[in-house]
Write a protein that holds these residues in place. Structure first.
Motif, PDB file in Angstrom:
ATOM      1  N   LEU A  60       0.833  -1.213   0.000  1.00  0.00           N
ATOM      2  CA  LEU A  60       0.000   0.000   0.000  1.00  0.00           C
ATOM      3  C   LEU A  60       0.866   1.261   0.000  1.00  0.00           C
ATOM      4  N   GLN A  61       1.951   1.226   0.744  1.00  0.00           N
ATOM      5  CA  GLN A  61       2.860   2.377   0.766  1.00  0.00           C
ATOM      6  C   GLN A  61       3.435   2.647  -0.618  1.00  0.00           C
ATOM      7  N   GLU A  62       3.830   1.595  -1.313  1.00  0.00           N
ATOM      8  CA  GLU A  62       4.422   1.755  -2.640  1.00  0.00           C
ATOM      9  C   GLU A  62       3.389   2.225  -3.664  1.00  0.00           C
ATOM     10  N   LEU A  63       2.193   1.648  -3.613  1.00  0.00           N
ATOM     11  CA  LEU A  63       1.146   2.052  -4.556  1.00  0.00           C
ATOM     12  C   LEU A  63       0.731   3.504  -4.354  1.00  0.00           C
ATOM     13  N   SER A  64       0.758   3.957  -3.121  1.00  0.00           N
ATOM     14  CA  SER A  64       0.319   5.328  -2.831  1.00  0.00           C
ATOM     15  C   SER A  64       1.280   6.379  -3.394  1.00  0.00           C
ATOM     16  N   LYS A  65       2.471   5.969  -3.818  1.00  0.00           N
ATOM     17  CA  LYS A  65       3.435   6.897  -4.405  1.00  0.00           C
ATOM     18  C   LYS A  65       3.081   7.247  -5.857  1.00  0.00           C
ATOM     19  N   ILE A  66       2.156   6.505  -6.440  1.00  0.00           N
ATOM     20  CA  ILE A  66       1.752   6.781  -7.822  1.00  0.00           C
ATOM     21  C   ILE A  66       0.821   7.987  -7.797  1.00  0.00           C
ATOM     22  N   LYS A  67       1.286   9.083  -8.339  1.00  0.00           N
ATOM     23  CA  LYS A  67       0.637  10.375  -8.141  1.00  0.00           C
ATOM     24  C   LYS A  67      -0.820  10.401  -8.577  1.00  0.00           C
ATOM     25  N   SER A  68      -1.130   9.876  -9.767  1.00  0.00           N
ATOM     26  CA  SER A  68      -2.486  10.044 -10.304  1.00  0.00           C
ATOM     27  C   SER A  68      -3.485   8.996  -9.807  1.00  0.00           C
ATOM     28  N   ILE A  69      -3.014   8.017  -9.034  1.00  0.00           N
ATOM     29  CA  ILE A  69      -3.948   7.098  -8.378  1.00  0.00           C
ATOM     30  C   ILE A  69      -4.502   7.799  -7.146  1.00  0.00           C
ATOM     31  N   LYS A  70      -5.820   7.965  -7.097  1.00  0.00           N
ATOM     32  CA  LYS A  70      -6.435   8.719  -6.007  1.00  0.00           C
ATOM     33  C   LYS A  70      -6.989   7.806  -4.913  1.00  0.00           C
ATOM     34  N   TRP A  71      -7.610   6.698  -5.309  1.00  0.00           N
ATOM     35  CA  TRP A  71      -8.182   5.758  -4.339  1.00  0.00           C
ATOM     36  C   TRP A  71      -7.535   4.388  -4.505  1.00  0.00           C
ATOM     37  N   ILE A  72      -7.151   3.792  -3.379  1.00  0.00           N
ATOM     38  CA  ILE A  72      -6.710   2.396  -3.341  1.00  0.00           C
ATOM     39  C   ILE A  72      -7.686   1.664  -2.423  1.00  0.00           C
ATOM     40  N   ARG A  73      -8.403   0.734  -2.982  1.00  0.00           N
ATOM     41  CA  ARG A  73      -9.405  -0.015  -2.209  1.00  0.00           C
ATOM     42  C   ARG A  73      -8.934  -1.463  -2.053  1.00  0.00           C
ATOM     43  N   VAL A  74      -9.137  -2.018  -0.875  1.00  0.00           N
ATOM     44  CA  VAL A  74      -8.689  -3.384  -0.598  1.00  0.00           C
ATOM     45  C   VAL A  74      -9.901  -4.246  -0.246  1.00  0.00           C
ATOM     46  N   LEU A  75     -10.053  -5.370  -0.953  1.00  0.00           N
ATOM     47  CA  LEU A  75     -11.151  -6.291  -0.668  1.00  0.00           C
ATOM     48  C   LEU A  75     -10.632  -7.593  -0.053  1.00  0.00           C
ATOM     49  N   TYR A  76     -11.527  -8.279   0.638  1.00  0.00           N
ATOM     50  CA  TYR A  76     -11.291  -9.642   1.131  1.00  0.00           C
ATOM     51  C   TYR A  76     -10.138  -9.742   2.137  1.00  0.00           C
ATOM     52  N   CYS A  77     -10.263  -8.985   3.222  1.00  0.00           N
ATOM     53  CA  CYS A  77      -9.308  -9.084   4.330  1.00  0.00           C
ATOM     54  C   CYS A  77      -9.847 -10.062   5.375  1.00  0.00           C
ATOM     55  N   TYR A  78      -9.041 -10.995   5.793  1.00  0.00           N
ATOM     56  CA  TYR A  78      -9.451 -11.882   6.878  1.00  0.00           C
ATOM     57  C   TYR A  78      -9.357 -11.112   8.191  1.00  0.00           C
ATOM     58  N   ALA A  79     -10.459 -11.060   8.923  1.00  0.00           N
ATOM     59  CA  ALA A  79     -10.504 -10.261  10.159  1.00  0.00           C
ATOM     60  C   ALA A  79      -9.433 -10.696  11.149  1.00  0.00           C
ATOM     61  N   GLU A  80      -9.222 -12.016  11.233  1.00  0.00           N
ATOM     62  CA  GLU A  80      -8.270 -12.539  12.220  1.00  0.00           C
ATOM     63  C   GLU A  80      -6.825 -12.310  11.811  1.00  0.00           C
ATOM     64  N   GLU A  81      -6.587 -11.930  10.544  1.00  0.00           N
ATOM     65  CA  GLU A  81      -5.225 -11.731  10.047  1.00  0.00           C
ATOM     66  C   GLU A  81      -4.861 -10.248   9.942  1.00  0.00           C
ATOM     67  N   LEU A  82      -5.710  -9.364  10.443  1.00  0.00           N
ATOM     68  CA  LEU A  82      -5.430  -7.925  10.387  1.00  0.00           C
ATOM     69  C   LEU A  82      -4.400  -7.562  11.448  1.00  0.00           C
ATOM     70  N   THR A  83      -3.170  -7.340  11.018  1.00  0.00           N
ATOM     71  CA  THR A  83      -2.106  -6.969  11.943  1.00  0.00           C
ATOM     72  C   THR A  83      -2.187  -5.480  12.276  1.00  0.00           C
ATOM     73  N   ASP A  84      -1.476  -5.073  13.311  1.00  0.00           N
ATOM     74  CA  ASP A  84      -1.417  -3.654  13.671  1.00  0.00           C
ATOM     75  C   ASP A  84      -0.819  -2.837  12.528  1.00  0.00           C
ATOM     76  N   GLU A  85       0.166  -3.418  11.807  1.00  0.00           N
ATOM     77  CA  GLU A  85       0.796  -2.709  10.691  1.00  0.00           C
ATOM     78  C   GLU A  85      -0.223  -2.430   9.584  1.00  0.00           C
ATOM     79  N   ILE A  86      -1.060  -3.417   9.294  1.00  0.00           N
ATOM     80  CA  ILE A  86      -2.073  -3.228   8.245  1.00  0.00           C
ATOM     81  C   ILE A  86      -3.101  -2.193   8.685  1.00  0.00           C
ATOM     82  N   ILE A  87      -3.581  -2.302   9.913  1.00  0.00           N
ATOM     83  CA  ILE A  87      -4.580  -1.355  10.417  1.00  0.00           C
ATOM     84  C   ILE A  87      -4.006   0.058  10.435  1.00  0.00           C
TER      85      ILE A  87
END
Length: 445
Positions: free
Chosen positions: A219-246
């Motif tokens: 996500l950090q790398e993708l956000s460097k692309i200037k003209s991309i405005k929204w990055i949406r993420v689907l299908y996250c496992y609730a139990e696998e959400l680390t503090d880094e991801i949150i």
């Protein structure tokens, strides 16, 4: 000499859509790709085989397309995708009009198979299984000029009792960050402003090729692309959400504050029977973490009702969970008894009437919750991506809405707005799933 015309019919999920876009990209070098199957010399159906209803839709669509062979307009009928990966030769016998069967890893054989069918009338069936290949190639994006999906991994290592995906798609395997970023940059050059990351499980991105979960780094790398405005993420496992991801969801301005966590159930008894990794306590804990870290977060989930052995007590626990958590978006599926899965062999299968009753009860509850959630949005101003024009109004989405699965915003405006523009919209009314708004301080972006 004019090129032969090929029509592609896509069924199923957004990951299937990506496969279809790769197929179209490969075909376009040799054939003319058309939107209307009735005008095609070759018709390809990319099937879904996830649950019984999707399998039936796939078969019905193949049969519908086979009618074009009756007047000799269609010379070659092709089926590919999850259904063909599972049933291969059985489909050739069941539907003799089919000329070519391809599994999910065999798209590179398509052109050659079409030539053999045209020149010699030979039928082909390829259903090779791969735990390493990820379909790639030049895509022809079919979602319009603003939003595109990006697959970040393929397959799944989990063995959920109801799911055949690991047997169809193979083990979990991630694309490299460099490869994904390169694809996103190309999409950005071509005018795409929203990228939607998909996989069977996005939270575990990178576990096979890097040391641990790397979704937050991606996500950090993708956000460097200037003209991309929204990055949406689907299908996250609730139990696998680390503090880094949150934390990345919370701090990265380009990441939509929209988290899709398909929990499937909340009763530990049912989660255990489903062979899900998560349990009620960790699911609730991570939902609380998300809401604490991201005050404006929108949560979406998927639920299965009628899983074998689901008691009235289990279902009431699920109802109370939905009533208490108040998900912004919630989809409900009735359990489908899929052959080849562990759950299909379980005793205590639930009657269809009970499944339907539970489905409607949970959907009715969520409809009320959705109406309540939407009503609180009246008076708020959102940045909205405009995607469609109708007489007297435009239609768009804000960060809270994923395309095709969530609601929309109907925008009252008598001025000209270009498709793909981001505008400020004030919400003036709310329906159960959709919002109504009007343009304010209209500065197109």
């Amino acid at each position: 000499m004019s090129k032969l015309k090929v029509g592609v019919v896509n069924l199923g999920c957004d990951k299937n859509r990506i496969d279809s876009e790769i197929i179209i990209g490969n075909l376009k070098e040799t054939y003319e790709v058309v939107n209307e199957p009735e005008n095609a010399d070759v018709i390809l159906i990319n099937t879904c085989g996830f649950i019984e209803t999707s399998k039936q839709e796939s078969i019905d669509t193949i049969l519908e397309m086979s009618r074009y062979k009756e007047n000799n307009q269609c010379k070659v009928l092709v089926a590919t995708g999850c259904l063909t990966q599972r049933y291969g030769n059985e489909l050739l016998e069941l539907i003799p009009e089919l000329d070519i069967i391809l599994g999910v890893n065999d798209y590179d054989k398509l052109n050659e198979a079409i030539e053999r069918a045209l020149d010699k009338g030979e039928k082909s069936c390829y259903t090779n299984y791969s735990d390493s290949n990820i379909n790639s190639g030049k895509r022809i994006v079919t979602t319009g000029g603003t939003t595109a999906y990006i697959r970040i991994s393929e397959g799944c290592n989990y063995q959920c009792a109801y799911c055949a995906i690991p047997k169809i798609r193979g083990k979990y395997r991630s694309r490299t960050i460099e490869d994904i970023v390169a694809e996103a940059k190309e999409l950005a050059i071509n005018g795409y402003k929203e990228v939607i990351l998909v996989a069977q499980d996005t939270t575990n991105y990178g576990i096979d090729i890097y040391e641990g979960q790397k979704l937050h780094v991606l996500l950090q790398e993708l956000s460097k692309i200037k003209s991309i405005k929204w990055i949406r993420v689907l299908y996250c496992y609730a139990e696998e959400l680390t503090d880094e991801i949150i934390d990345e969801f919370a701090s990265n301005d380009k990441v939509c504050k929209y988290v899709d966590i398909p929990v499937q159930h909340i009763s530990d008894d049912i989660l255990r029977a489903m062979k899900r990794r998560g349990r009620k306590a960790i699911i609730l804990e991570n939902i609380e973490k998300l809401r604490r870290a991201i005050p404006n977060v929108v949560l979406r989930t998927s639920i299965i009702v009628g899983f074998p052995g689901e008691t009235e007590e289990n279902f009431n626990e699920l109802l109370e969970f939905a009533r208490t958590v108040k998900f912004d978006k919630l989809g409900v599926f009735m359990y489908s008894q899929e052959e080849g899965t562990a759950a299909a062999e379980m005793g205590n299968q639930i009657d269809e009437e009970i499944k339907e009753e539970r489905y409607h009860k949970l959907m009715a509850l969520q409809q009320g919750i959705s109406a309540e959630v939407n009503k609180k949005k009246v008076g708020r101003i959102y940045e909205v991506l405009v995607e469609e024009k109708q007489p007297g109004e435009y239609i768009g989405r804000n960060y809270e809405m994923s395309p095709e699965i969530d609601g929309e915003i109907f925008i009252k405006c008598d001025k000209i707005i270009n498709m793909g523009e981001f505008i400020n919209v004030k919400i003036v009314d709310a329906l159960e799933y959709d919002l109504i708004g009007e343009v304010v301080n209209n500065t197109n972006k």
